[in-house]
Design a protein around this motif. Structure first.
Motif, PDB file in Angstrom:
ATOM      1  N   VAL A   1       0.837  -1.209   0.000  1.00 29.04           N
ATOM      2  CA  VAL A   1       0.000   0.000   0.000  1.00 29.04           C
ATOM      3  C   VAL A   1       0.864   1.247   0.000  1.00 29.04           C
ATOM      4  O   VAL A   1       0.598   2.205  -0.739  1.00 29.04           O
ATOM      5  CB  VAL A   1      -0.955  -0.006   1.210  1.00 29.04           C
ATOM      6  CG1 VAL A   1      -1.665   1.337   1.345  1.00 29.04           C
ATOM      7  CG2 VAL A   1      -1.974  -1.131   1.076  1.00 29.04           C
ATOM      8  N   LEU A   2       1.921   1.262   0.822  1.00 32.62           N
ATOM      9  CA  LEU A   2       2.819   2.417   0.849  1.00 32.62           C
ATOM     10  C   LEU A   2       3.476   2.610  -0.517  1.00 32.62           C
ATOM     11  O   LEU A   2       3.711   3.741  -0.954  1.00 32.62           O
ATOM     12  CB  LEU A   2       3.891   2.220   1.928  1.00 32.62           C
ATOM     13  CG  LEU A   2       4.819   3.403   2.210  1.00 32.62           C
ATOM     14  CD1 LEU A   2       4.021   4.634   2.636  1.00 32.62           C
ATOM     15  CD2 LEU A   2       5.839   3.039   3.271  1.00 32.62           C
ATOM     16  N   GLY A   3       3.739   1.496  -1.220  1.00 32.87           N
ATOM     17  CA  GLY A   3       4.349   1.569  -2.541  1.00 32.87           C
ATOM     18  C   GLY A   3       3.465   2.195  -3.595  1.00 32.87           C
ATOM     19  O   GLY A   3       3.932   2.517  -4.688  1.00 32.87           O
ATOM     20  N   LEU A   4       2.173   2.373  -3.298  1.00 38.95           N
ATOM     21  CA  LEU A   4       1.294   3.075  -4.234  1.00 38.95           C
ATOM     22  C   LEU A   4       1.625   4.560  -4.311  1.00 38.95           C
ATOM     23  O   LEU A   4       1.289   5.218  -5.301  1.00 38.95           O
ATOM     24  CB  LEU A   4      -0.173   2.907  -3.814  1.00 38.95           C
ATOM     25  CG  LEU A   4      -0.765   1.493  -3.867  1.00 38.95           C
ATOM     26  CD1 LEU A   4      -2.173   1.511  -3.298  1.00 38.95           C
ATOM     27  CD2 LEU A   4      -0.764   0.972  -5.287  1.00 38.95           C
ATOM     28  N   PHE A   5       2.241   5.075  -3.272  1.00 41.21           N
ATOM     29  CA  PHE A   5       2.435   6.526  -3.173  1.00 41.21           C
ATOM     30  C   PHE A   5       3.895   6.945  -3.345  1.00 41.21           C
ATOM     31  O   PHE A   5       4.168   8.058  -3.779  1.00 41.21           O
ATOM     32  CB  PHE A   5       1.919   7.023  -1.819  1.00 41.21           C
ATOM     33  CG  PHE A   5       0.502   6.626  -1.546  1.00 41.21           C
ATOM     34  CD1 PHE A   5      -0.543   7.300  -2.150  1.00 41.21           C
ATOM     35  CD2 PHE A   5       0.199   5.565  -0.693  1.00 41.21           C
ATOM     36  CE1 PHE A   5      -1.868   6.939  -1.907  1.00 41.21           C
ATOM     37  CE2 PHE A   5      -1.107   5.199  -0.440  1.00 41.21           C
ATOM     38  CZ  PHE A   5      -2.151   5.882  -1.053  1.00 41.21           C
ATOM     39  N   ILE A   6       4.833   6.083  -2.966  1.00 37.02           N
ATOM     40  CA  ILE A   6       6.242   6.429  -3.087  1.00 37.02           C
ATOM     41  C   ILE A   6       6.969   5.290  -3.793  1.00 37.02           C
ATOM     42  O   ILE A   6       6.429   4.202  -3.981  1.00 37.02           O
ATOM     43  CB  ILE A   6       6.898   6.713  -1.715  1.00 37.02           C
ATOM     44  CG1 ILE A   6       6.863   5.471  -0.823  1.00 37.02           C
ATOM     45  CG2 ILE A   6       6.217   7.881  -1.035  1.00 37.02           C
ATOM     46  CD1 ILE A   6       7.553   5.686   0.511  1.00 37.02           C
ATOM     47  N   SER A   7       8.188   5.547  -4.202  1.00 36.81           N
ATOM     48  CA  SER A   7       8.939   4.545  -4.957  1.00 36.81           C
ATOM     49  C   SER A   7       9.201   3.301  -4.113  1.00 36.81           C
ATOM     50  O   SER A   7       9.195   3.350  -2.875  1.00 36.81           O
ATOM     51  CB  SER A   7      10.272   5.135  -5.423  1.00 36.81           C
ATOM     52  OG  SER A   7      11.184   5.207  -4.351  1.00 36.81           O
ATOM     53  N   ASN A   8       9.457   2.186  -4.812  1.00 33.08           N
ATOM     54  CA  ASN A   8       9.702   0.945  -4.075  1.00 33.08           C
ATOM     55  C   ASN A   8      10.980   1.014  -3.250  1.00 33.08           C
ATOM     56  O   ASN A   8      11.088   0.385  -2.203  1.00 33.08           O
ATOM     57  CB  ASN A   8       9.738  -0.254  -5.034  1.00 33.08           C
ATOM     58  CG  ASN A   8      10.774  -0.108  -6.131  1.00 33.08           C
ATOM     59  OD1 ASN A   8      11.457   0.902  -6.242  1.00 33.08           O
ATOM     60  ND2 ASN A   8      10.885  -1.132  -6.953  1.00 33.08           N
ATOM     61  N   THR A   9      11.942   1.796  -3.710  1.00 29.08           N
ATOM     62  CA  THR A   9      13.185   1.956  -2.942  1.00 29.08           C
ATOM     63  C   THR A   9      12.923   2.701  -1.641  1.00 29.08           C
ATOM     64  O   THR A   9      13.368   2.279  -0.563  1.00 29.08           O
ATOM     65  CB  THR A   9      14.237   2.708  -3.778  1.00 29.08           C
ATOM     66  OG1 THR A   9      14.468   1.996  -4.997  1.00 29.08           O
ATOM     67  CG2 THR A   9      15.539   2.827  -3.017  1.00 29.08           C
ATOM     68  N   ALA A  10      12.205   3.811  -1.734  1.00 23.25           N
ATOM     69  CA  ALA A  10      11.879   4.566  -0.526  1.00 23.25           C
ATOM     70  C   ALA A  10      11.003   3.729   0.416  1.00 23.25           C
ATOM     71  O   ALA A  10      11.151   3.805   1.646  1.00 23.25           O
ATOM     72  CB  ALA A  10      11.163   5.860  -0.899  1.00 23.25           C
ATOM     73  N   THR A  11      10.116   2.920  -0.148  1.00 21.41           N
ATOM     74  CA  THR A  11       9.280   2.040   0.673  1.00 21.41           C
ATOM     75  C   THR A  11      10.133   1.055   1.459  1.00 21.41           C
ATOM     76  O   THR A  11       9.911   0.824   2.653  1.00 21.41           O
ATOM     77  CB  THR A  11       8.292   1.268  -0.218  1.00 21.41           C
ATOM     78  OG1 THR A  11       7.474   2.198  -0.921  1.00 21.41           O
ATOM     79  CG2 THR A  11       7.412   0.360   0.614  1.00 21.41           C
ATOM     80  N   ALA A  12      11.131   0.476   0.785  1.00 24.55           N
ATOM     81  CA  ALA A  12      12.021  -0.475   1.460  1.00 24.55           C
ATOM     82  C   ALA A  12      12.812   0.203   2.561  1.00 24.55           C
ATOM     83  O   ALA A  12      13.025  -0.368   3.643  1.00 24.55           O
ATOM     84  CB  ALA A  12      12.958  -1.114   0.438  1.00 24.55           C
ATOM     85  N   VAL A  13      13.253   1.428   2.305  1.00 19.64           N
ATOM     86  CA  VAL A  13      14.017   2.172   3.314  1.00 19.64           C
ATOM     87  C   VAL A  13      13.181   2.392   4.573  1.00 19.64           C
ATOM     88  O   VAL A  13      13.671   2.261   5.704  1.00 19.64           O
ATOM     89  CB  VAL A  13      14.498   3.518   2.741  1.00 19.64           C
ATOM     90  CG1 VAL A  13      15.091   4.394   3.838  1.00 19.64           C
ATOM     91  CG2 VAL A  13      15.545   3.288   1.648  1.00 19.64           C
ATOM     92  N   LEU A  14      11.909   2.722   4.400  1.00 21.05           N
ATOM     93  CA  LEU A  14      11.053   3.035   5.537  1.00 21.05           C
ATOM     94  C   LEU A  14      10.522   1.788   6.236  1.00 21.05           C
ATOM     95  O   LEU A  14      10.453   1.734   7.467  1.00 21.05           O
ATOM     96  CB  LEU A  14       9.883   3.907   5.073  1.00 21.05           C
ATOM     97  CG  LEU A  14      10.251   5.295   4.554  1.00 21.05           C
ATOM     98  CD1 LEU A  14       9.019   6.004   4.013  1.00 21.05           C
ATOM     99  CD2 LEU A  14      10.898   6.128   5.649  1.00 21.05           C
ATOM    100  N   MET A  15      10.142   0.770   5.455  1.00 17.63           N
ATOM    101  CA  MET A  15       9.511  -0.409   6.047  1.00 17.63           C
ATOM    102  C   MET A  15      10.515  -1.403   6.613  1.00 17.63           C
ATOM    103  O   MET A  15      10.172  -2.201   7.489  1.00 17.63           O
ATOM    104  CB  MET A  15       8.638  -1.111   5.003  1.00 17.63           C
ATOM    105  CG  MET A  15       7.353  -0.377   4.674  1.00 17.63           C
ATOM    106  SD  MET A  15       6.274  -0.166   6.135  1.00 17.63           S
ATOM    107  CE  MET A  15       5.986  -1.874   6.615  1.00 17.63           C
ATOM    108  N   GLY A  16      11.751  -1.380   6.127  1.00 20.37           N
ATOM    109  CA  GLY A  16      12.750  -2.332   6.595  1.00 20.37           C
ATOM    110  C   GLY A  16      12.958  -2.301   8.100  1.00 20.37           C
ATOM    111  O   GLY A  16      12.832  -3.342   8.784  1.00 20.37           O
ATOM    112  N   PRO A  17      13.263  -1.128   8.687  1.00 24.83           N
ATOM    113  CA  PRO A  17      13.454  -1.071  10.141  1.00 24.83           C
ATOM    114  C   PRO A  17      12.200  -1.474  10.923  1.00 24.83           C
ATOM    115  O   PRO A  17      12.297  -2.107  11.982  1.00 24.83           O
ATOM    116  CB  PRO A  17      13.817   0.400  10.391  1.00 24.83           C
ATOM    117  CG  PRO A  17      14.318   0.897   9.085  1.00 24.83           C
ATOM    118  CD  PRO A  17      13.550   0.162   8.047  1.00 24.83           C
ATOM    119  N   ILE A  18      11.025  -1.120  10.410  1.00 21.44           N
ATOM    120  CA  ILE A  18       9.777  -1.483  11.095  1.00 21.44           C
ATOM    121  C   ILE A  18       9.602  -2.996  11.095  1.00 21.44           C
ATOM    122  O   ILE A  18       9.227  -3.605  12.115  1.00 21.44           O
ATOM    123  CB  ILE A  18       8.589  -0.784  10.417  1.00 21.44           C
ATOM    124  CG1 ILE A  18       8.703   0.741  10.579  1.00 21.44           C
ATOM    125  CG2 ILE A  18       7.265  -1.291  10.979  1.00 21.44           C
ATOM    126  CD1 ILE A  18       7.686   1.522   9.780  1.00 21.44           C
TER     127      ILE A  18
END
Length: 609
Positions: free
Chosen positions: A514-531
């Motif tokens: 869902v987050l990838g709908l709004f931002i790039s997949n790279t930025a999504t990985a950066v944000l979701m990885g630590p979570i």
């Protein structure tokens, strides 16, 4: 701490909003974040700029260069041509081979680059077999995205998650750790696209003013049947003779378009000049005009042997022998002179094989044909000489064929390029050297063997992607320092409740998608990885299945044309609308979700022994 977290979340929300609106550009948004976060005092300037020293940033840049080498040497293009030969006229076989080829190449180079390479190939295939481009472009983009699930270096999110694991003190992913998940997704994706293609555009978009193809000119100028390949035996009377001594054009109605000759680097097509001396074992590429030449008698009297031709009028040699329509301006010094008197071949290095006058082809063109103002000359010769005609004062380039856009910069370096790529992959698999060193060694070798030059290497690097990654990395650190990661993990843990770790994987996957709908997949990985890693720690399970799930979800960007540059590239050629991606992509996302939740814990157990 709550105030600082609110500041970080506000900045993150603003970044996501700008990403969704695509204003300003994504890399500009990343730079704004890079500047804003240190100004808040939450992280230091050194911490904000630490992304520039991340080895994976260098690795990603090096992979762009390696991909460029595959493009320049024709490895990717030859793969496409091979696909055409094996697919025939079957759309089903074509989709299967296309998706396998794209996923295979994309496992080792940028998926965006793969799609850019294959779009003209697919359009050409669609024209050849009479298929609508819309039925092929969606499988192309889907396979390119799936290729990101094949290897560690296939896409930036994989490297981001690998880097995160290593920073947290874990071993990281191996080169082929992604393959057991990518292969099932590819197989299921191919099966799904064979069904879903019937829901795609059945008609081609309105045709635009495309360039003519070589085949178009061969037909309109009646060149078919005029081409011959002749082999000079050691006993040939032509061996040791200069071309200007033979005057084959004037005496026999023969144009020598090229000479295939052995060199230390293999057989090459060399440009014929007036002072070129013919050698034994040369192969002559001839255009025979008029009806005064009996080619069989010519071969017998001169010690030549005919060889088979695999392409109509040497179209199989289109990387070296080109065509162009040139117009003679009314004030040109060529007006009133014959082709022979103008020394056309000596001055321009091209052979005139056809003429169009008053928009009608003129038959019987020979060396004595007198040129008029407005005449259109179909010229054949090396592409390098065709490009030089732009500087000529006596001619104007009227049209170039579509093949000019498909020329390779280093066509004879394909074997070294493949060998170097294999060496890089072997070094990464064995761990002989760190991945970034393996890629840099590959770049140096590509340059050494002429597969890529410095200018093209720098142009190939997608700086916007690198800046985006570097600019978003500080958000991950800021969320960790302000307790945002723990808060997000706790929120997800609350959603999961007492459910199993597999349910937690499903929640992580859906949130990432869902987050990838709004931002790039790279930025999504950066944000979701630590979570994801924090949630795994909270559950007391291994971080590997959670990191892998984030990586797979980040690559499952099938839902909108703006979810990935791969999708954006095929919108125009495929004639798609925004919602075409949603209705076709949603089942693909579900396929990846099922594979991730069902298979990831099998390969990466929650409780390793």
């Amino acid at each position: 701490m709550a105030t600082e977290l609110l500041v970080v979340l506000t900045l993150l929300a603003a970044a996501i909003a700008m990403f969704a609106l695509n204003r300003p550009r994504m890399d500009v948004v990343a730079i704004l974040a890079l500047v804003a976060l240190p100004l808040t005092g939450i992280i230091t300037l050194d911490e904000a700029l630490a992304g520039f020293s991340d080895p994976n940033i260098i690795l990603i840049a090096a992979l762009f260069v390696l991909g460029e080498a595959l493009v320049r040497t024709g490895v990717a293009q030859r793969t496409g041509d091979l696909l055409v030969r094996h697919a025939g006229a079957s759309e089903v076989r074509l989709i299967v081979l296309l998706m396998v080829a794209v996923a295979g190449i994309g496992a080792f180079m940028s998926s965006t680059g793969v799609v850019a390479i294959f779009i003209p190939i697919v359009l050409r295939i669609a024209t050849t077999i009479g298929a609508a481009p819309g039925r092929l472009m969606m499988p192309l983009s889907a396979a390119a995205l799936i290729s990101g699930m094949m290897t560690l270096v296939a896409t930036a999110p994989n490297l981001v998650l690998d880097s995160l694991l290593r920073r947290e003190g874990y071993q990281g992913f191996g080169f082929f750790d992604f393959t057991p998940f990518g292969l099932p997704v590819l197989l299921l994706g191919i099966g799904y696209m064979l069904v879903a293609r019937r829901w795609l555009a059945a008609e081609s978009p309105a045709a635009d003013n495309r360039r003519p193809r070589l085949a178009d000119w061969i037909a309109s100028y009646g060149l078919a049947g005029r081409e011959f390949r002749l082999h000079l035996s050691a006993r040939s009377v032509l061996v040791g003779k200069r071309l200007d001594q033979l005057d084959l054009r004037g005496t026999a109605g023969i144009n020598i378009l090229g000479i295939e000759r052995s060199t230390p680097y293999g057989r090459r097509l060399v440009q014929p000049h007036a002072d070129t001396v013919l050698q034994a074992e040369d192969v002559l590429f001839l255009d025979v005009f008029g009806d005064r030449t009996d080619i069989e008698a010519f071969c017998q009297s001169h010690g030549l042997h005919r060889l088979p031709i695999s392409g109509h009028y040497f179209t199989d040699q289109a990387q070296e022998i080109g065509m162009a329509e040139l117009i003679v301006p009314p004030g040109s010094p060529l007006v009133g002179r014959s082709i022979a008197q103008s020394r056309f071949r000596s001055v321009h290095g091209l052979a005139v094989v056809g003429l169009r006058r008053d928009n009608q082809p003129v038959g019987g063109v020979d060396a004595q044909t007198v040129l008029r103002g407005g005449d259109v000359l179909l010229s054949v010769g090396p592409w390098s000489r065709i490009r030089q005609v732009h500087q000529a004062r006596d001619l104007v380039v009227l049209a170039l064929p579509g093949e000019v856009d498909e020329l390779l910069e280093a066509p004879f370096r394909a074997v070294p390029a493949v060998a170097i790529l294999a060496l890089v992959v072997a070094m990464m698999i064995t761990g002989l050297v760190p991945n970034v060193l393996a890629a840099l060694i590959g770049c140096l070798l590509m340059g050494l063997f002429g597969c890529v030059d410095m200018a093209s290497a720098y142009r190939s690097i997608h700086w916007q992607s690198l800046v985006l990654i570097v600019g978003m990395l500080p958000f991950s650190l800021a969320l960790q320092k302000t307790g945002g990661v723990e808060l997000a993990a706790e929120t997800l843990r609350t959603l999961v409740g007492d459910a199993t770790p597999r349910a937690a994987l499903a929640v992580i996957f859906v949130t990432t998608a869902v987050l990838g709908l709004f931002i790039s997949n790279t930025a999504t990985a950066v944000l979701m990885g630590p979570i994801a890693l924090a949630l795994a720690s909270d559950l007391g399970v291994s971080p590997y299945p959670f990191a892998m799930t984030v990586a797979l979800a980040a690559s499952a960007a099938f839902l909108t044309p703006v979810s990935s540059p791969v999708n954006t590239l095929v919108v125009g050629p495929g004639g798609y609308r925004f919602w075409d991606f949603t209705r076709i992509g949603l089942p693909l996302v579900a396929i990846v979700l099922i594979v991730a939740v069902g298979l990831v814990p099998v390969i990466f157990p929650f409780y390793p022994g």
